[in-house]
Write an enzyme that holds these catalytic residues in place. Structure first.
Site, short mmCIF file in Angstrom:
data_model
loop_
_atom_site.label_atom_id
_atom_site.label_comp_id
_atom_site.label_asym_id
_atom_site.label_seq_id
_atom_site.Cartn_x
_atom_site.Cartn_y
_atom_site.Cartn_z
N HIS A 150 -51.84 33.06 32.85
CA HIS A 150 -53.06 32.25 33.07
C HIS A 150 -54.09 32.37 31.94
O HIS A 150 -54.98 31.53 31.85
CB HIS A 150 -53.75 32.66 34.38
CG HIS A 150 -52.94 32.40 35.61
ND1 HIS A 150 -52.41 31.17 35.90
CD2 HIS A 150 -52.55 33.23 36.62
CE1 HIS A 150 -51.74 31.24 37.06
NE2 HIS A 150 -51.80 32.48 37.50
ZN LIG Z 1 -48.70 34.30 40.43
#
Ligand SMILES: [Zn+2]
Ligand SMILES: [Zn+2]
Length: 390
Positions: free
Chosen positions: A139
């Site tokens: 992320h």
């Molecule tokens: Zn995850």
């Protein structure tokens, strides 16, 4: 080159620690390594100790100003300094998901160093396969911490490989969350194919990863997403993988596969709504392994990722991954060593499973199972209509 595998590991990985109440608990790596050791699955010559990534490595993926900000948090006064915290907030730091902690730069750059070490052993021909379970921090963005990820080891390692080898890179992400940071980094790059299977962003962080996100400019068609319905089971998820990945790899002709093996899609994971069991976490590595040999000259770099049922799920899922990579026979019926159960049971409230196999009776089928499978099929059909070569 022989079909060898390296296991990248450091005890210092456990310094990547957002605190006792945070779901991303580094103890999961120790519990996993302990299970791998109890089964004698890793030898001294397979172990590689990673070096921390340098600033020169990190700038391949991150803005200098962001790295400077992460570096500011070295001691306890820094993490409670209101002026510093206010500046850090602009970079997604000091939030509930990504709190600041002393030494976070060193902890985060070691996880990156692990994935770089894996890339290096493969690039140098020392091994065909390499695993860094502390990596998979998919992320993190260029100037933004996100979803428990500070630095993006995958993006750094992909840039490093592109620079040193010019290899075409296929990235396959089966974490329950969309691999948004990696996708974003290579969204306009036709040399890096990203494929992510995840619970639909309609219900789950980070909200992206729709079928319509397919890349931009020269990279158009080289980002693929299969958002899955909540409660998707092993069978439907595997069917989606098999309908997309081999065709994509056949067309793309990668030189290496990089796979992210977050195991937070397990039925017992507290953060997501997918219904995979350990059978899925045995079959995915077996498929990726086969695809690496069929489509990518046998080169395969794997990482960990999410996984928040840290006692009952993560150690078993990632031991199955390493066993597959290193060609060691381990199947879902293998019992867990008693010594391992004795060590870790006191830390888990629910009883630990005693085999790798998740007995089906623990996972009652959902009534909508047929409809969910149909909806996932339609999602794959939509993706195939959008990408003519799929
Ligand atoms: Zn995850
Ligand atoms: Zn192999």
């Amino acid at each position: 080159m022989t079909d060898t595998a390296k296991f990248i590991y450091s005890d210092a990985y456990s310094q990547y620690d957002f605190g006792a109440t945070h779901p991303f608990n580094p103890v999961r790596l120790r519990a996993t390594k302990s299970l791998i050791d109890a089964l004698h699955l890793v030898s001294d010559d397979q172990l590689v100790l990673p070096a921390p990534a340098t600033i020169d490595d990190l700038v391949r993926a991150h803005h200098r100003s962001y790295i400077d900000m992460v570096q500011h948090f070295t001691n306890l006064e820094d993490v409670s300094n209101p002026t510093l915290l206010k500046r850090a907030a602009a970079y997604g730091l000091g939030t509930e998901d990504d709190p600041v902690f002393p030494g976070m730069h060193d902890a985060a750059r070691l996880a990156v160093g692990g994935t770089l070490a894996a890339a290096q052993v493969i690039a140098q021909g020392e091994a065909m396969h390499a695993l860094n379970l502390a990596g998979g921090l998919h992320h993190a963005k260029a100037a933004q911490a996100s979803g428990f990820c500070i630095y993006n080891d995958l993006t750094v390692a992909i840039h490093w490989l592109r620079e040193k080898t010019q290899w075409r890179i296929a990235y396959i992400d089966t974490d329950a969350h969309h691999g948004d940071g990696v996708q974003q980094a290579f969204y306009d790059d036709p040399h890096v194919l990203t494929i992510s299977f995840h619970e639909t962003g309609q219900y789950l962080f980070p909200g992206t990863g729709s079928v319509e996100e397919t890349g931009t400019g020269a990279g158009q068609g080289y980002a693929l997403n299969v958002p899955l319905r909540p409660y998707t089971d092993n069978q439907s998820w595997l069917e989606c993988l098999e309908r997309i990945v081999p065709a994509a790899l056949q067309h793309f002709q990668p030189d290496i596969i990089i796979s992210q093996h977050g195991c937070d899609g397990h039925y017992w994971d507290p953060l997501t709504d997918l219904f995979a069991t350990t059978d899925f976490y045995a079959k995915v590595p077996a498929l990726v392994h086969q695809w690496a040999h069929t489509y990518a000259h046998g080169r395969w770099l794997a990482t960990g990722g999410g996984g928040y049922e840290i006692w009952r799920v993560v150690p078993r899922a990632w031991t199955l991954l390493w066993a597959e990579m290193s060609d060691q026979s381990l199947d879902v019926n293998t019992p867990l060593p008693q010594s391992w159960l004795d060590t870790w049971q006191p830390l888990s409230s629910p009883p630990l499973p005693t085999t790798f196999f998740d007995p089906p009776e623990s996972f009652p089928p959902v009534a909508q199972s047929f409809a969910i499978t149909q909806q996932n099929r339609e999602t794959v059909d939509r993706l195939k209509r959008l990408i003519p070569w799929l």
